[in-house]
Design an enzyme around this catalytic site. Structure first.
Site, PDB file in Angstrom:
ATOM      1  N   CYS A  79       0.879  -0.960   0.503  1.00  8.43           N
ATOM      2  CA  CYS A  79       0.145   0.268  -0.328  1.00  8.43           C
ATOM      3  C   CYS A  79       1.204   0.871  -0.106  1.00  8.43           C
ATOM      4  CB  CYS A  79      -1.095   0.041   0.962  1.00  8.43           C
ATOM      5  SG  CYS A  79      -1.783   1.603   1.295  1.00  8.43           S
ATOM      6  N   CYS A 118       0.057   3.541  -6.293  1.00 11.60           N
ATOM      7  CA  CYS A 118      -1.589   3.287  -6.136  1.00 11.60           C
ATOM      8  C   CYS A 118      -1.950   1.378  -6.073  1.00 11.60           C
ATOM      9  CB  CYS A 118      -2.875   3.641  -5.539  1.00 11.60           C
ATOM     10  SG  CYS A 118      -4.567   3.444  -4.725  1.00 11.60           S
TER      11      CYS A 118
END
Length: 248
Positions: free
Chosen positions: A85, A201
């Protein structure tokens, strides 16, 4: 085969990206049988609070759950940790202080990969969540390494956030429309002068692929997987085809 280390994955941000990282690790591992593969401990902890809300809206901090996840993986035998992440790297220093094994920094690894393998690049576009952009998680690293960074306009960035986080976005299990939006966002950055695009992302990594636009796509998730395989297995991989897509 050399003695293998055990990989620990701080997962759940989101679960699909975590599972994709596991698939990448298996796919990159030079193996001819089950026993050749690398031991992987993956904790898909869905209790980790939303990182965007924590950074932008003073929401619940994810740090306690991140620490709990990391310490469980360490106690279970992980030799080092991965965190698929990008936005969660806002908390990496505090998280690293809570465990005695290394957390591989996906963002630093990505910028180092670009520096080592694409010396001709000068201007790089970043598609990422708004807090990742606002906190300059990539921008500062890229600038320190001599790159100019481009990010989407405010209108396009709003579309990127909807493509990832809305009820019809990637985190909700949808891909077709979000993929169209993210391709358009990459083309927007290329028109602005970007020579390569970072998928900043991990949900972006789930939908963009080779040939979607006329510039290299630098995938931090794949870079993380490749570096983990190298470290855990002792094998040196040819990283460039493993971790980039599109034109070089």
């Amino acid at each position: 085969m050399p003695t293998k280390m055990t990989i620990g994955i701080i997962g759940g941000m989101g679960p699909q990206a975590t599972n994709r990282l596991c698939e990448m690790i298996s796919g990159m591992t030079p193996a001819t049988c089950d026993q050749d593969h690398i031991p992987v401990l993956s904790f898909n902890n869905s209790a980790i609070p939303n990182r965007v809300a924590a950074i932008l809206e003073d929401g619940t901090s994810p740090l306690p759950e991140l620490i709990r996840t990391a310490t469980i993986l360490e106690a279970a035998g992980a030799d080092f940790l991965l965190m698929p992440c990008n936005t969660a790297h806002f908390f990496i220093d505090a998280l690293q202080a809570a465990v005695s094994i290394q957390i591989v920094d996906m963002l630093q690894s990505t910028v180092q990969f670009i520096h080592s393998n694409y010396p001709q690049l000068e201007t790089i576009g970043v598609i990422a969540s708004t807090p990742t952009l606002e906190c300059q998680l990539y921008g500062d690293l890229l600038q320190r390494n001599g790159y100019k960074t481009l990010v989407p306009s405010s209108l396009v960035q709003e579309q990127v956030m909807n493509a990832i986080f809305s009820e019809s976005g990637i985190k909700a299990g949808f891909t077709d429309k979000p993929r169209e939006v993210l391709i358009a966002s990459a083309e927007h950055l290329i028109d602005m002068g970007a020579q390569a695009i970072i998928a900043g992302c991990t949900e972006v990594s789930l939908v963009l692929k080779a040939g979607d636009f006329d510039a290299p796509l630098i995938d931090p998730l794949a870079i993380l997987a490749a570096l983990a395989v190298e470290r855990a297995s002792g094998y040196a991989l040819d990283l460039i085809p493993q971790v980039t897509c599109g034109a070089s």
